[in-house]
Design a protein around this motif. Structure first.
Motif, PDB file in Angstrom:
ATOM      1  N   VAL A  75       0.839  -1.204   0.000  1.00 37.19           N
ATOM      2  CA  VAL A  75       0.000   0.000   0.000  1.00 37.19           C
ATOM      3  C   VAL A  75       0.884   1.268   0.000  1.00 37.19           C
ATOM      4  CG1 VAL A  75      -1.704   1.300   1.341  1.00 37.19           C
ATOM      5  CG2 VAL A  75      -1.886  -1.186   1.151  1.00 37.19           C
ATOM      6  N   ASN A  76       0.628   2.126  -0.957  1.00 29.71           N
ATOM      7  CA  ASN A  76       1.323   3.423  -1.091  1.00 29.71           C
ATOM      8  C   ASN A  76       2.820   3.333  -1.368  1.00 29.71           C
ATOM      9  OD1 ASN A  76      -0.956   5.049  -0.757  1.00 29.71           O
ATOM     10  ND2 ASN A  76      -0.805   4.953   1.461  1.00 29.71           N
ATOM     11  N   THR A  77       3.303   2.173  -1.757  1.00 32.51           N
ATOM     12  CA  THR A  77       4.684   2.098  -2.241  1.00 32.51           C
ATOM     13  C   THR A  77       4.648   1.544  -3.664  1.00 32.51           C
ATOM     14  OG1 THR A  77       4.983  -0.064  -1.210  1.00 32.51           O
ATOM     15  CG2 THR A  77       5.773   1.844   0.033  1.00 32.51           C
ATOM     16  N   GLY A 132      -6.378   0.889  -6.350  1.00 32.84           N
ATOM     17  CA  GLY A 132      -4.933   1.098  -6.503  1.00 32.84           C
ATOM     18  C   GLY A 132      -4.357   0.022  -7.393  1.00 32.84           C
ATOM     19  N   ASN A 133      -3.175  -0.440  -7.051  1.00 30.61           N
ATOM     20  CA  ASN A 133      -2.525  -1.436  -7.893  1.00 30.61           C
ATOM     21  C   ASN A 133      -3.395  -2.694  -8.030  1.00 30.61           C
ATOM     22  OD1 ASN A 133      -0.845  -4.079  -7.938  1.00 30.61           O
ATOM     23  ND2 ASN A 133       0.492  -2.594  -8.902  1.00 30.61           N
ATOM     24  N   VAL A 134      -3.751  -3.301  -6.919  1.00 33.30           N
ATOM     25  CA  VAL A 134      -4.464  -4.582  -6.981  1.00 33.30           C
ATOM     26  C   VAL A 134      -5.877  -4.401  -7.543  1.00 33.30           C
ATOM     27  CG1 VAL A 134      -5.280  -6.547  -5.611  1.00 33.30           C
ATOM     28  CG2 VAL A 134      -3.109  -5.441  -5.023  1.00 33.30           C
ATOM     29  N   PRO A 136     -12.596  -7.001  -2.517  1.00 35.72           N
ATOM     30  CA  PRO A 136     -12.004  -6.016  -1.608  1.00 35.72           C
ATOM     31  C   PRO A 136     -10.505  -5.923  -1.872  1.00 35.72           C
ATOM     32  CG  PRO A 136     -12.507  -8.053  -0.430  1.00 35.72           C
ATOM     33  CD  PRO A 136     -13.004  -8.239  -1.823  1.00 35.72           C
ATOM     34  N   SER A 137     -10.023  -4.720  -2.173  1.00 38.81           N
ATOM     35  CA  SER A 137      -8.603  -4.549  -2.537  1.00 38.81           C
ATOM     36  C   SER A 137      -8.025  -3.312  -1.873  1.00 38.81           C
ATOM     37  CB  SER A 137      -8.446  -4.378  -4.046  1.00 38.81           C
ATOM     38  OG  SER A 137      -9.176  -5.330  -4.739  1.00 38.81           O
ATOM     39  N   ALA A 138      -8.464  -3.046  -0.639  1.00 38.86           N
ATOM     40  CA  ALA A 138      -7.948  -1.841   0.036  1.00 38.86           C
ATOM     41  C   ALA A 138      -7.144  -2.245   1.271  1.00 38.86           C
ATOM     42  CB  ALA A 138      -9.114  -0.919   0.389  1.00 38.86           C
ATOM     43  N   CYS A 154      -5.715 -15.996  -2.930  1.00 34.83           N
ATOM     44  CA  CYS A 154      -6.222 -15.140  -4.003  1.00 34.83           C
ATOM     45  C   CYS A 154      -5.231 -14.046  -4.419  1.00 34.83           C
ATOM     46  CB  CYS A 154      -7.529 -14.529  -3.498  1.00 34.83           C
ATOM     47  SG  CYS A 154      -8.522 -13.770  -4.729  1.00 34.83           S
ATOM     48  N   ASN A 155      -4.519 -13.454  -3.442  1.00 32.61           N
ATOM     49  CA  ASN A 155      -3.620 -12.355  -3.829  1.00 32.61           C
ATOM     50  C   ASN A 155      -2.152 -12.787  -3.883  1.00 32.61           C
ATOM     51  OD1 ASN A 155      -2.356 -11.960  -1.287  1.00 32.61           O
ATOM     52  ND2 ASN A 155      -3.982 -10.572  -0.604  1.00 32.61           N
ATOM     53  N   ALA A 156      -1.916 -14.100  -3.953  1.00 33.00           N
ATOM     54  CA  ALA A 156      -0.535 -14.600  -3.956  1.00 33.00           C
ATOM     55  C   ALA A 156       0.194 -14.328  -5.278  1.00 33.00           C
ATOM     56  CB  ALA A 156      -0.525 -16.093  -3.659  1.00 33.00           C
ATOM     57  N   ALA A 211     -17.009   1.037  -7.825  1.00 34.63           N
ATOM     58  CA  ALA A 211     -15.613   1.015  -7.361  1.00 34.63           C
ATOM     59  C   ALA A 211     -15.470   2.066  -6.277  1.00 34.63           C
ATOM     60  CB  ALA A 211     -14.660   1.312  -8.523  1.00 34.63           C
ATOM     61  N   SER A 212     -14.520   1.835  -5.363  1.00 32.55           N
ATOM     62  CA  SER A 212     -14.296   2.841  -4.324  1.00 32.55           C
ATOM     63  C   SER A 212     -12.802   3.006  -4.096  1.00 32.55           C
ATOM     64  CB  SER A 212     -14.965   2.417  -3.015  1.00 32.55           C
ATOM     65  OG  SER A 212     -14.198   1.422  -2.389  1.00 32.55           O
ATOM     66  N   ASP A 213     -12.435   4.131  -3.529  1.00 33.40           N
ATOM     67  CA  ASP A 213     -11.077   4.301  -3.024  1.00 33.40           C
ATOM     68  C   ASP A 213     -11.156   5.244  -1.837  1.00 33.40           C
ATOM     69  OD1 ASP A 213     -11.162   6.879  -3.990  1.00 33.40           O
ATOM     70  OD2 ASP A 213      -9.534   6.643  -5.426  1.00 33.40           O
ATOM     71  N   VAL A 214     -10.011   5.742  -1.392  1.00 31.98           N
ATOM     72  CA  VAL A 214      -9.994   6.572  -0.193  1.00 31.98           C
ATOM     73  C   VAL A 214     -10.778   7.881  -0.416  1.00 31.98           C
ATOM     74  CG1 VAL A 214      -7.828   7.808  -0.688  1.00 31.98           C
ATOM     75  CG2 VAL A 214      -8.404   7.205   1.679  1.00 31.98           C
TER      76      VAL A 214
HETATM   77  P1  NAD Z   1      -2.375   0.795  -3.360  1.00 34.31           P
HETATM   78  O1  NAD Z   1      -1.798   1.791  -2.428  1.00 34.31           O
HETATM   79  O2  NAD Z   1      -1.898   0.738  -4.757  1.00 34.31           O
HETATM   80  O3  NAD Z   1      -3.965   0.911  -3.386  1.00 34.31           O
HETATM   81  C1  NAD Z   1      -4.754   0.952  -2.222  1.00 34.31           C
HETATM   82  C2  NAD Z   1      -6.122   1.463  -2.644  1.00 34.31           C
HETATM   83  O4  NAD Z   1      -7.015   1.371  -1.532  1.00 34.31           O
HETATM   84  C3  NAD Z   1      -6.134   2.923  -3.093  1.00 34.31           C
HETATM   85  O5  NAD Z   1      -7.005   3.048  -4.198  1.00 34.31           O
HETATM   86  C4  NAD Z   1      -6.711   3.649  -1.879  1.00 34.31           C
HETATM   87  O6  NAD Z   1      -7.315   4.876  -2.199  1.00 34.31           O
HETATM   88  C5  NAD Z   1      -7.699   2.627  -1.412  1.00 34.31           C
HETATM   89  N1  NAD Z   1      -8.144   2.786  -0.042  1.00 34.31           N
HETATM   90  C6  NAD Z   1      -7.438   3.101   1.059  1.00 34.31           C
HETATM   91  N2  NAD Z   1      -8.244   3.190   2.124  1.00 34.31           N
HETATM   92  C7  NAD Z   1      -9.488   2.915   1.683  1.00 34.31           C
HETATM   93  C8  NAD Z   1     -10.762   2.840   2.295  1.00 34.31           C
HETATM   94  N3  NAD Z   1     -10.904   3.053   3.617  1.00 34.31           N
HETATM   95  N4  NAD Z   1     -11.844   2.535   1.527  1.00 34.31           N
HETATM   96  C9  NAD Z   1     -11.719   2.305   0.206  1.00 34.31           C
HETATM   97  N5  NAD Z   1     -10.523   2.353  -0.434  1.00 34.31           N
HETATM   98  C10 NAD Z   1      -9.448   2.667   0.300  1.00 34.31           C
HETATM   99  O7  NAD Z   1      -2.138  -0.606  -2.620  1.00 34.31           O
HETATM  100  P2  NAD Z   1      -2.171  -2.064  -3.265  1.00 34.31           P
HETATM  101  O8  NAD Z   1      -0.787  -2.476  -3.525  1.00 34.31           O
HETATM  102  O9  NAD Z   1      -3.182  -2.110  -4.340  1.00 34.31           O
HETATM  103  O10 NAD Z   1      -2.652  -2.925  -2.013  1.00 34.31           O
HETATM  104  C11 NAD Z   1      -4.026  -3.079  -1.712  1.00 34.31           C
HETATM  105  C12 NAD Z   1      -4.195  -4.302  -0.833  1.00 34.31           C
HETATM  106  O11 NAD Z   1      -3.680  -5.455  -1.519  1.00 34.31           O
HETATM  107  C13 NAD Z   1      -3.451  -4.277   0.498  1.00 34.31           C
HETATM  108  O12 NAD Z   1      -4.177  -5.003   1.461  1.00 34.31           O
HETATM  109  C14 NAD Z   1      -2.166  -4.997   0.168  1.00 34.31           C
HETATM  110  O13 NAD Z   1      -1.530  -5.519   1.328  1.00 34.31           O
HETATM  111  C15 NAD Z   1      -2.693  -6.089  -0.716  1.00 34.31           C
HETATM  112  N6  NAD Z   1      -1.699  -6.722  -1.572  1.00 34.31           N
HETATM  113  C16 NAD Z   1      -0.942  -6.001  -2.429  1.00 34.31           C
HETATM  114  C17 NAD Z   1      -0.029  -6.637  -3.243  1.00 34.31           C
HETATM  115  C18 NAD Z   1       0.782  -5.912  -4.290  1.00 34.31           C
HETATM  116  O14 NAD Z   1       1.463  -6.578  -5.063  1.00 34.31           O
HETATM  117  N7  NAD Z   1       0.732  -4.610  -4.368  1.00 34.31           N
HETATM  118  C19 NAD Z   1       0.136  -8.018  -3.145  1.00 34.31           C
HETATM  119  C20 NAD Z   1      -0.663  -8.750  -2.275  1.00 34.31           C
HETATM  120  C21 NAD Z   1      -1.588  -8.081  -1.500  1.00 34.31           C
END
Ligand code: NAD
Length: 429
Positions: free
Chosen positions: A155-157, A232-234, A305-307, A354-356, A252-255
């Protein structure tokens, strides 16, 4: 896993308590020796670092960063690094533990770790974020390393931050060793040693898992409906790749907010909009805003759910009106949420399966770096698909053999593999 470990991890809405509960539920169904139960109940190392960074105005701020290494019986520690104001030791401990299970389920030779810096990145300039990432890396020193513990984006990196981490780590090494250590992080930009397909890997893995679930249930994805929390990414990758199967995204939703269109939202169009809007979906003109109750209560086939953690809870789970939840995020469903969705007969494809896809392609990147190879996108995707499908089949088999839910079955697959390894290796001395 003892409740004592859970208490040590205590914070309000403890995420680690979810792990303890999930772990104990699976352990009760299999013959796991007490010694192995004790080992896996404990994280190996927990590092908390307070470090100073010079801000753009010349003042110094102190930041807190974490790295938790849960287990390395299967290989070097591996796991993402997140920037978020709510990062704390309890959360990182849970995330590190989930990483161990993920690698075990998908049969990759890596262990579990996770890290984070307690920071709201939107409040800092790019150069401040660079100095924060670099100083944290420097402070971690040899607690990370290409054959020891390998961070990745979360998240955020992103790839840029991974490039700064790699550069800082290499800068502290003797010059003749630098070029053979670029696999100290994965999720790097392609030009700096990243892998094709890593950026979309987690979302791609989520969609492969949904596809396998659909096949197993004779469910047609063409014309199915879905909605995504977190874009975000996922979330944005899962949304775009699911569209390719003919499914329609309703919301769809985000922050920044939640959007809905009964005729569907084109995820590619929404992604392009967000790219020009600081990554946020707010203000997208082709959908209307909806409130939290209406969002969670949407009638659809699939929810992704991907937040963040603890989103499907005693408050939101009763609202859900879907057939399947595909957990793109880590830990989106808490203990009460899990019980409610099970009562409602909603299948939950658990995070640790699922997210592996993210850690799988991180492993591929790590291998390519070690061998000085560069694989085609097709090669990466095919290998990812094989790993995800095999992981899915093994978990599905365990749901039948143990007559249990998908999450518990996924734990059983992971714990069975770790049990074998501990039995073979024994415990030193
Ligand atoms: P990201 O920072 O790219 O995206 C996160 C998203 O969630 C953003 O759109 C943000 O606005 C949104 N968000 C934050 N708080 C929210 C809220 N309260 N309600 C709705 N949306 C909200 O991060 P990411 O890499 O996409 O990771 C998302 C999730 O997936 C995390 O749980 C992370 O641990 C998990 N994950 C990521 C990866 C990866 O490769 N990046 C791998 C496995 C699991």
């Amino acid at each position: 896993m003892s409740n004592k470990s859970a208490k040590n991890a205590k914070s309000k809405n403890s995420v680690y308590e979810n792990v303890v509960h999930q772990f104990n539920k699976a352990v009760d169904l299999i013959d796991l020796p007490d010694s192995i139960r004790k080992i896996l109940s404990t994280t190996n190392n927990e590092i908390i670092i307070h470090f100073p960074v010079k801000m753009d105005d010349g003042k110094i701020e102190i930041f807190t960063g974490y790295r938790v290494q849960h287990n390395n019986a299967l290989g070097p520690y591996k796991g993402g690094l997140r920037f978020h104001p709510l990062v704390n030791i309890d959360e990182v401990r849970a995330l590190a533990t989930w990483m161990t299970w993920k690698s075990a389920i998908t049969n990759i030779p890596l262990g579990g770790a996770k890290g984070g810096i307690q920071i709201d990145p939107s409040k800092y300039s790019k150069s401040e974020l660079e100095r924060i990432a670099r100083r944290f890396t420097f402070s971690l020193g040899n607690n990370i390393g290409p054959e020891y513990d390998i961070p990745a984006p979360d998240v955020n990196t992103n790839p840029q931050i991974m490039a700064w981490i790699m550069d800082t780590y290499l800068s502290t090494m003797p010059p003749n060793e630098r070029n053979r250590c670029i696999h100290v992080v994965t999720g790097k930009p392609i030009e700096s040693g990243g892998s094709l397909g890593r950026n979309k890997a987690t979302g791609q893995g989520v969609v492969f898992t949904i596809r396998e679930w659909a096949k197993a249930n004779n469910f047609n994805l063409d014309g199915a409906t879905y909605f995504v929390q977190g874009f975000g990414n996922v979330g944005s990758w899962a949304a775009r790749l699911l569209k390719e199967y003919g499914s329609k995204m309703l919301a769809a939703s985000d922050v920044s907010g939640r959007l809905y269109n009964e005729n569907g939202i084109d995820p590619e169009d929404l992604y392009n909009y967000a790219q020009k809007n600081n990554g946020l979906i707010k203000g997208y003109p082709k959908a209307e805003e909806i409130n939290k109750e209406n969002f969670f209560g949407l009638k659809a086939d699939i929810f992704v759910p991907s937040a963040l953690e603890n989103q499907i809870t005693a408050e939101t789970a009763p609202l859900l009106n879907v057939k399947v939840i595909a957990e793109g995020a880590n830990g989106p469903t808490n203990i009460q949420g899990d019980e409610i969705v099970q009562q409602k007969n909603i299948d939950v494809l658990p995070d640790i399966l699922c997210n592996a896809g993210g850690v799988i392609v991180s492993y591929f990147e790590w291998l390519q770096n070690k061998r000085s190879e560069f694989w085609t996108l097709e090669e990466v995707d095919t290998k990812l698909e094989n790993k995800m499908v095999t992981g899915f089949e093994n978990v599905q088999e365990a749901t039948q053999k143990y007559d249990t839910d998908w999450r518990t079955a996924a734990y059983i697959v992971a714990l069975s593999r770790l049990r074998t390894v501990y039995k073979e290796r024994g415990i030193f001395p």
